[in-house]
Design a protein around this motif. Structure first.
Motif, mmCIF file in Angstrom:
data_model
loop_
_atom_site.group_PDB
_atom_site.id
_atom_site.type_symbol
_atom_site.label_atom_id
_atom_site.label_comp_id
_atom_site.label_asym_id
_atom_site.label_seq_id
_atom_site.Cartn_x
_atom_site.Cartn_y
_atom_site.Cartn_z
ATOM 1 N N ARG A 100 0.808 -1.220 0.000
ATOM 2 C CA ARG A 100 0.000 0.000 0.000
ATOM 3 C C ARG A 100 0.839 1.267 0.000
ATOM 4 N NH1 ARG A 100 -3.461 -2.716 3.732
ATOM 5 N NH2 ARG A 100 -2.591 -1.580 5.503
ATOM 6 N N VAL A 101 1.993 1.227 0.687
ATOM 7 C CA VAL A 101 2.743 2.467 0.882
ATOM 8 C C VAL A 101 3.877 2.652 -0.120
ATOM 9 C CG1 VAL A 101 2.194 2.391 3.337
ATOM 10 C CG2 VAL A 101 4.390 1.471 2.551
ATOM 11 N N ARG A 102 4.180 1.619 -0.878
ATOM 12 C CA ARG A 102 5.300 1.719 -1.811
ATOM 13 C C ARG A 102 5.070 2.878 -2.792
ATOM 14 N NH1 ARG A 102 5.504 -3.233 -2.919
ATOM 15 N NH2 ARG A 102 7.232 -3.803 -1.531
ATOM 16 N N GLY A 103 6.064 3.735 -2.921
ATOM 17 C CA GLY A 103 5.962 4.889 -3.804
ATOM 18 C C GLY A 103 5.299 6.100 -3.174
ATOM 19 N N ARG A 104 4.836 5.961 -1.906
ATOM 20 C CA ARG A 104 4.134 7.073 -1.251
ATOM 21 C C ARG A 104 4.718 7.354 0.139
ATOM 22 N NH1 ARG A 104 -2.246 6.134 -1.696
ATOM 23 N NH2 ARG A 104 -2.173 8.342 -1.086
ATOM 24 N N THR A 106 7.181 9.369 1.412
ATOM 25 C CA THR A 106 7.333 10.747 1.878
ATOM 26 C C THR A 106 5.977 11.360 2.189
ATOM 27 O OG1 THR A 106 9.357 11.038 0.577
ATOM 28 C CG2 THR A 106 8.229 13.036 1.317
ATOM 29 N N GLU A 107 5.034 11.178 1.295
ATOM 30 C CA GLU A 107 3.672 11.681 1.499
ATOM 31 C C GLU A 107 3.092 11.159 2.811
ATOM 32 O OE1 GLU A 107 -0.735 10.570 -0.306
ATOM 33 O OE2 GLU A 107 1.061 10.159 -1.505
ATOM 34 N N LEU A 108 3.239 9.864 3.056
ATOM 35 C CA LEU A 108 2.676 9.258 4.255
ATOM 36 C C LEU A 108 3.380 9.763 5.506
ATOM 37 C CD1 LEU A 108 0.835 7.221 5.682
ATOM 38 C CD2 LEU A 108 2.566 5.463 5.226
ATOM 39 N N PHE A 109 4.714 9.801 5.493
ATOM 40 C CA PHE A 109 5.453 10.239 6.677
ATOM 41 C C PHE A 109 5.066 11.671 7.058
ATOM 42 C CE2 PHE A 109 9.365 7.385 5.512
ATOM 43 C CZ PHE A 109 8.575 6.255 5.680
ATOM 44 N N VAL A 110 5.031 12.556 6.078
ATOM 45 C CA VAL A 110 4.686 13.957 6.362
ATOM 46 C C VAL A 110 3.261 14.060 6.892
ATOM 47 C CG1 VAL A 110 4.320 16.231 5.334
ATOM 48 C CG2 VAL A 110 6.348 14.908 4.724
ATOM 49 N N ALA A 111 2.338 13.333 6.283
ATOM 50 C CA ALA A 111 0.940 13.384 6.728
ATOM 51 C C ALA A 111 0.801 12.891 8.158
ATOM 52 C CB ALA A 111 0.066 12.554 5.792
ATOM 53 N N ASP A 122 -2.990 2.929 6.152
ATOM 54 C CA ASP A 122 -3.478 3.168 4.795
ATOM 55 C C ASP A 122 -3.306 4.647 4.472
ATOM 56 O OD1 ASP A 122 -4.841 3.549 2.439
ATOM 57 O OD2 ASP A 122 -6.596 2.385 3.038
ATOM 58 N N PRO A 123 -2.459 4.999 3.496
ATOM 59 C CA PRO A 123 -2.248 6.418 3.187
ATOM 60 C C PRO A 123 -3.524 7.173 2.855
ATOM 61 C CG PRO A 123 -0.621 5.052 2.069
ATOM 62 C CD PRO A 123 -1.630 4.114 2.656
ATOM 63 N N ASP A 124 -4.561 6.465 2.388
ATOM 64 C CA ASP A 124 -5.809 7.126 2.013
ATOM 65 C C ASP A 124 -6.845 7.154 3.128
ATOM 66 O OD1 ASP A 124 -5.004 7.671 -0.676
ATOM 67 O OD2 ASP A 124 -5.299 5.555 -1.130
ATOM 68 N N THR A 153 15.660 7.881 2.341
ATOM 69 C CA THR A 153 15.471 9.050 1.475
ATOM 70 C C THR A 153 14.137 9.718 1.766
ATOM 71 O OG1 THR A 153 16.860 8.086 -0.262
ATOM 72 C CG2 THR A 153 15.319 9.828 -0.919
ATOM 73 N N ALA A 154 13.092 8.917 1.907
ATOM 74 C CA ALA A 154 11.778 9.472 2.250
ATOM 75 C C ALA A 154 11.813 10.114 3.637
ATOM 76 C CB ALA A 154 10.715 8.386 2.193
ATOM 77 N N ALA A 155 12.510 9.488 4.570
ATOM 78 C CA ALA A 155 12.620 10.055 5.912
ATOM 79 C C ALA A 155 13.313 11.410 5.879
ATOM 80 C CB ALA A 155 13.372 9.094 6.821
#
Length: 309
Positions: A100-104, A106-111, A122-124, A153-155
């Motif tokens: 679910r989180v692959r490719g997302r 940075t978006e998930l961590f910041v949110a 679930d990012p959504d 890198t995302a972190a």
């Protein structure tokens, strides 16, 4: 300081278990899950009775971190809890969550740092009423494979967006120089925003002094069944690093990762051991001022963030 109940002045953190787990499950550790809220509450109450004020849970996305339960536990026990976003090694992460989180990332961590931890990882999903206060990532044994590099890198990107600290699991205590080279050298994260975990699992004092010279924080495990071979070296390691001028960078945590290791409902030693047994030994060896740094002042600095940025 961002806790699951909201932001607090770092001066209110109190005596801190700088690296532990109230909830944790891993596909690599079947049958050893930390999933029982009642057992977690008992452990927190025992920790509080020993003088504990706060716990930093390093369980990231896909490891059963239970942000909803952390809110209730913090309210009921009075112990402040800092929760993590981030990503562990693939072997320790629910495969469905990884998909679910692959490719997302940075978006998930910041949110999760700014809006709230996502239900079901679930990012959504709608955010829960608890925000993460740190980003947890993990290296590999003497190396950083593709999964580790992607999560780090995302972190780093999430750190630059929020200022949040990054806490790093080092497999068997290795690859700390490689982590610093990536996070701080290539990705521009200030070293004093990085917490290097498990370094006592590789008792290489020269390496420990070298990475401490960067300005990063060094988090050492308290005694545990899984790492008992390193227990006898812990006081010598802390003494050597303090003598080398790094007393203000040292952290200690219990890192309770299995139900059997809890003090209240398992065989221990658990969270209260840090304060009932280990803290007096550290104070005898290093003195009251350094001990106060390790348990109070250092974690307050390491996990502090100006969330208004």
């Amino acid at each position: 300081m961002r806790t699951v109940l909201g932001d607090v002045d770092p001066a209110r953190l109190g005596t801190c278990d700088a690296h532990d787990h109230l909830f944790f499950h891993s596909p690599a550790l079947p049958g050893q899950e930390l999933t029982d809220p009642a057992a977690a509450a008992a452990e927190l109450r025992a920790f509080a009775a020993a003088g504990g004020g706060s716990v930093v849970q390093w369980s990231p996305v896909g490891t059963g971190r239970r942000a909803d339960a952390l809110i209730r536990l913090s309210r009921r026990t009075g112990v402040q809890v800092i929760a993590a976003t981030g990503l562990h090694q693939a072997a320790h992460t629910d495969p469905a969550v990884l998909d679910r989180v692959r490719g997302r990332l940075t978006e998930l961590f910041v949110a999760e740092l700014t809006e709230g931890i996502r239900a079901g990882d679930d990012p959504d999903a709608a955010p829960l009423p608890a925000r993460a206060g740190l980003i947890k990532v993990a290296g590999d044994f003497h190396a950083l494979a593709a999964h580790a590099r992607a999560s780090m890198t995302a972190a780093a990107e999430a750190h630059h967006a929020t200022g949040a600290p990054i806490a790093v699991h080092h497999e068997a205590g290795t690859a700390a120089p490689e982590v610093l080279d990536l996070l701080c050298g290539r990705l521009g994260v200030p070293a004093d925003r990085v917490v290097l975990g498990h370094l006592n699992r590789c008792p290489d004092l020269r390496m420990q002094r070298d990475v401490a010279a960067s300005g990063a924080y060094l988090a050492f495990d308290g005694p545990s069944r899984a790492q008992q071979a390193t227990d006898w070296r812990l006081l010598d390691t802390l003494t050597e690093l303090a003598a080398a001028g790094h007393a203000r960078q040292l952290l200690v945590g219990g890192d309770t990762t299995t139900a059997a290791a809890r003090a209240s409902t398992g065989g221990g030693p658990g969270m209260p051991f840090l304060l009932r047994v280990l803290r007096p030994r550290i104070e005898h060896a290093l003195g009251a001022a350094v001990t106060a740094d390790i348990f109070v002042a250092n974690p307050a600095r390491a996990y502090a963030v100006d969330w208004r940025r």
